[in-house]
Design a protein around this motif. Sequence first.
Motif, PDB file in Angstrom:
ATOM      1  N   ALA A 123      50.809  39.277  30.202  1.00 23.48           N
ATOM      2  CA  ALA A 123      49.698  38.519  30.782  1.00 23.48           C
ATOM      3  C   ALA A 123      49.762  38.576  32.302  1.00 23.48           C
ATOM      4  CB  ALA A 123      49.736  37.070  30.296  1.00 23.48           C
ATOM      5  N   ALA A 124      50.974  38.421  32.858  1.00 19.43           N
ATOM      6  CA  ALA A 124      51.126  38.459  34.314  1.00 19.43           C
ATOM      7  C   ALA A 124      50.683  39.803  34.878  1.00 19.43           C
ATOM      8  CB  ALA A 124      52.574  38.173  34.694  1.00 19.43           C
ATOM      9  N   ALA A 125      50.980  40.885  34.152  1.00 18.88           N
ATOM     10  CA  ALA A 125      50.591  42.221  34.614  1.00 18.88           C
ATOM     11  C   ALA A 125      49.079  42.387  34.619  1.00 18.88           C
ATOM     12  CB  ALA A 125      51.238  43.285  33.729  1.00 18.88           C
ATOM     13  N   VAL A 126      48.413  41.816  33.621  1.00 24.22           N
ATOM     14  CA  VAL A 126      46.952  41.917  33.554  1.00 24.22           C
ATOM     15  C   VAL A 126      46.319  41.156  34.719  1.00 24.22           C
ATOM     16  CG1 VAL A 126      44.888  41.451  32.186  1.00 24.22           C
ATOM     17  CG2 VAL A 126      46.982  42.198  31.050  1.00 24.22           C
ATOM     18  N   PHE A 127      46.809  39.951  34.989  1.00 19.86           N
ATOM     19  CA  PHE A 127      46.253  39.167  36.100  1.00 19.86           C
ATOM     20  C   PHE A 127      46.520  39.851  37.440  1.00 19.86           C
ATOM     21  CE2 PHE A 127      46.150  35.750  32.926  1.00 19.86           C
ATOM     22  CZ  PHE A 127      44.911  35.197  33.203  1.00 19.86           C
ATOM     23  N   ALA A 128      47.706  40.436  37.596  1.00 19.06           N
ATOM     24  CA  ALA A 128      48.023  41.137  38.846  1.00 19.06           C
ATOM     25  C   ALA A 128      47.128  42.359  39.028  1.00 19.06           C
ATOM     26  CB  ALA A 128      49.495  41.558  38.854  1.00 19.06           C
ATOM     27  N   ALA A 129      46.888  43.089  37.943  1.00 14.87           N
ATOM     28  CA  ALA A 129      46.017  44.265  38.019  1.00 14.87           C
ATOM     29  C   ALA A 129      44.582  43.850  38.341  1.00 14.87           C
ATOM     30  CB  ALA A 129      46.068  45.036  36.703  1.00 14.87           C
ATOM     31  N   ALA A 130      44.135  42.743  37.763  1.00 14.65           N
ATOM     32  CA  ALA A 130      42.784  42.251  38.052  1.00 14.65           C
ATOM     33  C   ALA A 130      42.650  41.891  39.516  1.00 14.65           C
ATOM     34  CB  ALA A 130      42.464  41.047  37.166  1.00 14.65           C
ATOM     35  N   GLU A 131      43.677  41.242  40.051  1.00 16.10           N
ATOM     36  CA  GLU A 131      43.648  40.866  41.468  1.00 16.10           C
ATOM     37  C   GLU A 131      43.628  42.101  42.362  1.00 16.10           C
ATOM     38  OE1 GLU A 131      46.088  37.994  44.628  1.00 16.10           O
ATOM     39  OE2 GLU A 131      46.946  38.442  42.651  1.00 16.10           O
ATOM     40  N   GLY A 142      42.098  44.797  41.702  1.00 10.87           N
ATOM     41  CA  GLY A 142      40.819  45.487  41.577  1.00 10.87           C
ATOM     42  C   GLY A 142      40.678  46.375  40.364  1.00 10.87           C
ATOM     43  N   ASP A 143      41.623  46.312  39.413  1.00  8.42           N
ATOM     44  CA  ASP A 143      41.528  47.118  38.192  1.00  8.42           C
ATOM     45  C   ASP A 143      40.353  46.606  37.354  1.00  8.42           C
ATOM     46  OD1 ASP A 143      42.135  47.659  35.221  1.00  8.42           O
ATOM     47  OD2 ASP A 143      43.662  48.892  36.214  1.00  8.42           O
ATOM     48  N   ASP A 144      39.402  47.483  37.073  1.00  8.37           N
ATOM     49  CA  ASP A 144      38.170  47.071  36.382  1.00  8.37           C
ATOM     50  C   ASP A 144      38.440  46.523  34.986  1.00  8.37           C
ATOM     51  OD1 ASP A 144      36.621  47.735  38.543  1.00  8.37           O
ATOM     52  OD2 ASP A 144      36.067  49.721  37.793  1.00  8.37           O
ATOM     53  N   LEU A 145      39.266  47.235  34.209  1.00 11.60           N
ATOM     54  CA  LEU A 145      39.534  46.787  32.849  1.00 11.60           C
ATOM     55  C   LEU A 145      40.238  45.431  32.854  1.00 11.60           C
ATOM     56  CD1 LEU A 145      39.566  47.230  29.787  1.00 11.60           C
ATOM     57  CD2 LEU A 145      41.785  48.369  30.068  1.00 11.60           C
TER      58      LEU A 145
END
Length: 317
Positions: free
Chosen positions: A217-225, A227-230
């Motif tokens: 979950a932490a990796a997904v939030f970090a990627a979203a921050e 700018g990762d579109d998915l």
Amino acid sequence: MSAALAIGIDLGGTQIRAALIDQHGTILQRIADLTKADAGPDVVTEQIEALVAQVKVGIEPARILGAGVSSPGPLDTKKGIALAVPTLAGFDNFPLRAALAEKLALPVLLENDGIAAALGEWTFGAAKGWENVVYVTVSTGIGGGVIADGRVVRGRSGMAGHVGHMVFMRGGERCACGNRGCFEAYGSGPAFTRRAAVAAAGDGRTSLGKDGRPITAAAVFAAAEAGDDLAGVLVREEAEILGQGFASLLHLYSPDILVMGGGMANQFEVLESGIMASLRACAMPAFRDTPVVRAALGNNSGLIGAASLVFASARGH
């Protein structure tokens, strides 16, 4: 005369925590250990005994009123029995309260972890001063507790508040409880990371999972921050799911405030706008102004709530 104290115990499938807590909800001493969840109740209760012995060091025994235990369910809190705890091997019809009372030589009170956390936030945290409260923990699972008209809702055998197991989608994903389509099967931390893993496997542009590390979950939030579109889509979807579930809880209980706790609440600031947009889209107009806030006590909500049971019992409540 020295001020009275209580022991708070938070029993989880991953970790056991024990703390010495005063009547203001302040943690004076705290210790934790990884739960030997597959070893059976005798070993786990011995772990609790050892932790409590450590937090009591240097304290006059007469000052300690008792111990409150926050435990995953289902439980029969009136009889003090763990009925069938899926995360703890052997906790089937196990007399948890009696076993701990014998080991600790203290009065012991037992509460479902969701209700205990709700009590903590209501007594000392984000919901203090309100008469109608819904607490939802979003973590490995989804659980909760409800305060209605200034009273804790416990229901038959003290089993109320299993909000993660209301059916969210008929015939949907399999839940850990064995049913299909539960709110927990869609909104919990593991459900979030499962969706991310499936989506990332079919998306060549995302950074998720491309470095060989597990998708958390932490990796997904970090990627979203970053700018990762998915990842951004996944975070918005999680907020939408939570908002939909929370809207149903507003309709059921009409709280003054809804408090979100658990591991996913660490990202509350990121999720908040999406949760509120989804909630307002799903809730009837009269319910849309209900505030949704992050738990003020963090991961200590259940620990402090368990201790508050002891103080309430001492006052005759």
